[in-house]
Design an enzyme around this catalytic site. Structure first.
Site, PDB file in Angstrom:
ATOM      1  N   CYS B  96       1.057  -1.262  -0.076  1.00 29.53           N
ATOM      2  CA  CYS B  96      -0.004   0.072  -0.084  1.00 29.53           C
ATOM      3  C   CYS B  96       0.854   1.274   0.117  1.00 29.53           C
ATOM      4  O   CYS B  96       1.963   1.289   0.393  1.00 29.53           O
ATOM      5  CB  CYS B  96      -0.924   0.044   1.278  1.00 29.53           C
ATOM      6  SG  CYS B  96      -1.827  -1.279   1.271  1.00 29.53           S
ATOM      7  N   HIS B  97       0.272   2.199  -0.570  1.00 26.06           N
ATOM      8  CA  HIS B  97       1.044   3.600  -0.479  1.00 26.06           C
ATOM      9  C   HIS B  97       1.556   3.700   0.791  1.00 26.06           C
ATOM     10  O   HIS B  97       2.819   4.349   1.086  1.00 26.06           O
ATOM     11  CB  HIS B  97       0.326   4.769  -0.813  1.00 26.06           C
ATOM     12  CG  HIS B  97      -0.184   4.682  -2.274  1.00 26.06           C
ATOM     13  ND1 HIS B  97       0.485   4.333  -3.182  1.00 26.06           N
ATOM     14  CD2 HIS B  97      -1.250   5.212  -3.112  1.00 26.06           C
ATOM     15  CE1 HIS B  97       0.038   4.163  -4.259  1.00 26.06           C
ATOM     16  NE2 HIS B  97      -1.222   4.781  -4.366  1.00 26.06           N
ATOM     17  N   ALA B  98       0.814   3.568   1.928  1.00 22.45           N
ATOM     18  CA  ALA B  98       1.155   4.048   3.214  1.00 22.45           C
ATOM     19  C   ALA B  98       2.488   3.167   3.668  1.00 22.45           C
ATOM     20  O   ALA B  98       3.269   3.968   4.405  1.00 22.45           O
ATOM     21  CB  ALA B  98      -0.002   3.578   4.243  1.00 22.45           C
TER      22      ALA B  98
END
Lengths: 196, 138
Positions: B96-98
């Site tokens: 995920c981007h996070a």
């Protein structure tokens, strides 16, 4: 404008190098100059996907997964003055069987998957329903987390397509009953720490 | 008398600056949660559960942020606030981007714990080993 300065566009173009299937795509830098190209693309389509890219902004660019054909040009017109390049793509229904990310590590391949819905749910909202870690050499599963959304045989078939892709690349894909599509390939140098 | 034991010429224990990572002593008896190791490192601090954007302000230096997930607004905040010691979320994963952002910022992050926001209590002191994806009680 040099398309290569835009990371997302570069990530879409590089899919061709590896012969990875992708939805029909055009990049719109200048609305006026490319209006005819847009009209040609929209012909015989009811819905399209509009993504965007901006220099120095790789994530969280505006996105319209299912944009009706009659609103597409308006949407594109709004994006371009804000410094975005519009990425107009063939619409892949969100009722797809499974979507996910494939992270290529040095010795392993890590796959994260989600069921129905646009892939942005996984990337932006953390909807990870399955994680599989496989050995890169023989594609043998070494770790599994979550519920099985896809058979091992099907997964291996997809991974064989990306075997030539170098390490620390992240590939986004969607699997439908009618076919497999890759959305883009990105660099993820931070993934080096996962390569144990 | 037997021969004296040969002593290693190398330091018996690696000093922290050799490894590049300051290893935190953890009382590892009680595992509270497990998740996916998304950004490796170790941290110890007080839990701050964050459900909404306006609650981000309550994060103090060395706190461990606990949230359902890290939406784009939260990520912008984290990028500009290096005071967070670690992050634990209910959802999420490694790609995920996070997760990518936390690895860039070298913030320990454990994703996909499912119950972090329910099981962890505000201000409770915890330790996390995000290389293993484990949260311990302190």
């Amino acid at each position: 404008m040099n398309a290569e300065e835009f990371k997302k566009i570069k990530g879409i173009k590089i899919l061709q190098k590896y012969n990875l299937p992708q939805p029909k795509t055009i990049f719109i830098f200048d609305f006026k100059k490319q209006e005819k190209e847009i009209d040609d693309f929209l012909k015989n389509k009811r819905i399209v996907t509009i993504r965007s890219d901006k220099r120095g902004q790789t994530d969280f660019c505006p996105l319209s997964v299912g944009c009706p054909k009659n609103k597409a040009k308006q949407q594109i017109k709004k994006l371009i003055p804000k410094g975005y390049v519009a990425i107009l793509q063939e619409y892949i229904p969100i009722r797809s069987r499974v979507s996910g990310n494939i992270l290529i590590l040095k010795n392993y391949i890590l796959v994260e998957l989600m069921g129905t819905g646009p892939l942005s749910l996984l990337n932006r909202e953390g909807k990870v329903e399955e994680q599989v870690k496989l050995k890169r050499g023989n594609l043998k599963e070494v770790e599994h987390f979550g519920k099985r959304l896809i058979s091992k045989k099907e997964l291996v078939k997809i991974l064989k397509l990306v075997k030539r892709v170098p390490a620390y690349k992240l590939l986004e894909f969607t699997l439908r009953s009618k076919g497999l599509y890759f959305w883009q390939m990105r660099d993820d140098k931070t993934a080096k720490e996962l390569d144990i | 008398m037997g021969e004296p034991q040969q002593k290693s010429l190398i330091f018996p224990l690696k000093p922290w600056f050799w490894t590049g990572v300051h290893k935190i002593k953890m009382k590892k008896e009680k595992i509270i949660l497990k998740g996916l190791p998304a950004s490796s490192g170790q941290a110890r601090g007080r839990v701050k559960i964050v459900n909404f954007l306006k609650e981000l302000g309550k994060l103090g230096k060395g706190d461990i942020m606990v949230a359902s997930f890290l939406p784009p607004d939260f990520i912008s905040f984290i990028k500009n606030n290096s005071r967070i010691a670690g992050i634990i979320t209910d959802k999420g994963g490694v790609t995920c981007h996070a997760a990518i952002v936390t690895r860039e910022l070298k913030i320990p992050y454990i994703a996909a714990t499912f119950y972090a926001t329910k099981k962890l209590k505000n201000n409770a002191e915890i330790a996390m080993d995000s290389k293993k994806g484990i949260v311990y009680e302190c």
